[in-house]
Design an enzyme around this catalytic site. Sequence first.
Site, PDB file in Angstrom:
ATOM      1  CE  LYS A  68     -17.498 -26.621 -24.287  1.00 42.78           C
ATOM      2  NZ  LYS A  68     -18.858 -26.165 -23.885  1.00 42.78           N
ATOM      3  CE1 TYR A  97     -17.129 -29.673 -26.165  1.00 41.16           C
ATOM      4  CE2 TYR A  97     -14.963 -30.084 -25.218  1.00 41.16           C
ATOM      5  CZ  TYR A  97     -16.330 -29.964 -25.070  1.00 41.16           C
ATOM      6  OH  TYR A  97     -16.898 -30.142 -23.835  1.00 41.16           O
TER       7      TYR A  97
HETATM    8  P1  NAI Z   1     -24.946 -33.817 -22.427  1.00 38.64           P
HETATM    9  O1  NAI Z   1     -24.824 -34.337 -23.807  1.00 38.64           O
HETATM   10  O2  NAI Z   1     -25.485 -34.705 -21.370  1.00 38.64           O
HETATM   11  O3  NAI Z   1     -25.815 -32.492 -22.413  1.00 38.64           O
HETATM   12  C1  NAI Z   1     -25.761 -31.515 -23.417  1.00 38.64           C
HETATM   13  C2  NAI Z   1     -27.170 -31.078 -23.747  1.00 38.64           C
HETATM   14  O4  NAI Z   1     -27.117 -30.016 -24.720  1.00 38.64           O
HETATM   15  C3  NAI Z   1     -28.000 -32.213 -24.376  1.00 38.64           C
HETATM   16  O5  NAI Z   1     -29.193 -32.392 -23.634  1.00 38.64           O
HETATM   17  C4  NAI Z   1     -28.283 -31.721 -25.788  1.00 38.64           C
HETATM   18  O6  NAI Z   1     -29.552 -32.130 -26.292  1.00 38.64           O
HETATM   19  C5  NAI Z   1     -28.201 -30.212 -25.624  1.00 38.64           C
HETATM   20  N1  NAI Z   1     -27.916 -29.534 -26.883  1.00 38.64           N
HETATM   21  C6  NAI Z   1     -27.020 -29.880 -27.817  1.00 38.64           C
HETATM   22  N2  NAI Z   1     -27.070 -29.033 -28.856  1.00 38.64           N
HETATM   23  C7  NAI Z   1     -28.014 -28.118 -28.560  1.00 38.64           C
HETATM   24  C8  NAI Z   1     -28.501 -26.972 -29.232  1.00 38.64           C
HETATM   25  N3  NAI Z   1     -28.038 -26.615 -30.422  1.00 38.64           N
HETATM   26  N4  NAI Z   1     -29.469 -26.238 -28.632  1.00 38.64           N
HETATM   27  C9  NAI Z   1     -29.970 -26.600 -27.432  1.00 38.64           C
HETATM   28  N5  NAI Z   1     -29.547 -27.694 -26.758  1.00 38.64           N
HETATM   29  C10 NAI Z   1     -28.582 -28.433 -27.313  1.00 38.64           C
HETATM   30  O7  NAI Z   1     -23.492 -33.305 -22.029  1.00 38.64           O
HETATM   31  P2  NAI Z   1     -22.912 -32.644 -20.683  1.00 38.64           P
HETATM   32  O8  NAI Z   1     -21.720 -33.396 -20.307  1.00 38.64           O
HETATM   33  O9  NAI Z   1     -23.975 -32.433 -19.685  1.00 38.64           O
HETATM   34  O10 NAI Z   1     -22.409 -31.240 -21.250  1.00 38.64           O
HETATM   35  C11 NAI Z   1     -22.852 -29.978 -20.800  1.00 38.64           C
HETATM   36  C12 NAI Z   1     -21.816 -28.942 -21.158  1.00 38.64           C
HETATM   37  O11 NAI Z   1     -20.616 -29.179 -20.423  1.00 38.64           O
HETATM   38  C13 NAI Z   1     -21.389 -28.964 -22.627  1.00 38.64           C
HETATM   39  O12 NAI Z   1     -21.211 -27.639 -23.076  1.00 38.64           O
HETATM   40  C14 NAI Z   1     -20.080 -29.686 -22.610  1.00 38.64           C
HETATM   41  O13 NAI Z   1     -19.271 -29.355 -23.701  1.00 38.64           O
HETATM   42  C15 NAI Z   1     -19.510 -29.222 -21.298  1.00 38.64           C
HETATM   43  N6  NAI Z   1     -18.470 -30.068 -20.743  1.00 38.64           N
HETATM   44  C16 NAI Z   1     -18.774 -31.267 -20.162  1.00 38.64           C
HETATM   45  C17 NAI Z   1     -17.773 -32.041 -19.610  1.00 38.64           C
HETATM   46  C18 NAI Z   1     -18.064 -33.290 -18.866  1.00 38.64           C
HETATM   47  O14 NAI Z   1     -17.133 -33.818 -18.225  1.00 38.64           O
HETATM   48  N7  NAI Z   1     -19.284 -33.800 -18.898  1.00 38.64           N
HETATM   49  C19 NAI Z   1     -16.357 -31.648 -19.721  1.00 38.64           C
HETATM   50  C20 NAI Z   1     -16.144 -30.358 -20.295  1.00 38.64           C
HETATM   51  C21 NAI Z   1     -17.177 -29.620 -20.799  1.00 38.64           C
END
Ligand code: NAI
Length: 300
Positions: free
Chosen positions: A170, A166
């Site tokens: 990133k 990851y």
């Molecule tokens: P989440 O799991 O709620 O949302 C991620 C979404 O991406 C999900 O709805 C999932 O179905 C979708 N997804 C996954 N693989 C996919 C693909 N191949 N094609 C299309 N859609 C796909 O997680 P969250 O927290 O909202 O994460 C959003 C972004 O923020 C991610 O990139 C995550 O790595 C990043 N992030 C989040 C943090 C946090 O504190 N929540 C911290 C650092 C980074």
Amino acid sequence: MSEIQYDGRVAIITGAGNGLGKCHALEFAKRGAKVVVNDLGGAMDGSGGGAAAADQVVDEIKQAGGIAVANYDSVATPEGGEAIVKTALDNFGQVDILVNNAGILRDRSFAKMSVAEADAVLDVHLKGGFYVTLPAFRAMKEKQYGRIIFTASAAGVFGNFGQANYGAAKMGLVGLSNVLAQEGAKCNIKSNVIAPIAETRMTEGVMDGLGLKLDSEYVTAMVCYLAAEQCELTHEIYSVGAGRYARVFVGANVGWNDSQAESISADDVAAHIEQIRDLSDYTVPGSAAEEIGEAMKNLK
Ligand code: NAI
């Protein structure tokens, strides 16, 4: 700066069926953008899929009087990336804003990590960033306008135990954004990176008890600002979450140099290591050329 609106603008948000992406999509639509809500609809590790997650967000936007269309393709293939951008072009005729947000986790300490676990995460985050941004960037170039936001993580920018796949993916996005900021400069395409912190299904329970306000809205505020027409920033990184907004940067200090020396040995480096590491004076180069320029200043 007047109130930020996106009337006439088209925004693609990947992974917008949950968490941060959903929050971004709702806010972009509320402020007048036509939104492509992309989501594969799978579990947090990337397994499974379905239309429900994206459809639900599109319904919510429409019920509030906004304009949105769903897309269920995976960002992790070139065909998926093309199809996501095609959804914007076919339905709305252009792409002005792209928020690369889709993500999965396959955490494991490095020595125990399988190649499959590494590949799955690199495919969604890093290659996914490429696959969606490439056709979007071409469409933006044609219209001489674009705002791109990549979603990185403190896990990559600063490091985090158990997240080699990851973190590498990133930080790769930072490199991609930096190059696009330069290649897009003449076409009014800006590219920036956020490293968010928020409570979503991805981080559920991780930050409990810290007293932080972890609403996604705090992150969305920065994303919406960076996507605004009025925003001239590019080539930057912001740590955003829990109400804190801070610039993160890759800088180089003044360092030590001896361009006159016939040769420099490891012992010379050892003798000057404090100066080489001294952070009291530094620059934040805007490109590789600027960094080389810093070294050239020392030529006699
Ligand atoms: P989440 O799991 O709620 O949302 C991620 C979404 O991406 C999900 O709805 C999932 O179905 C979708 N997804 C996954 N693989 C996919 C693909 N191949 N094609 C299309 N859609 C796909 O997680 P969250 O927290 O909202 O994460 C959003 C972004 O923020 C991610 O990139 C995550 O790595 C990043 N992030 C989040 C943090 C946090 O504190 N929540 C911290 C650092 C980074």
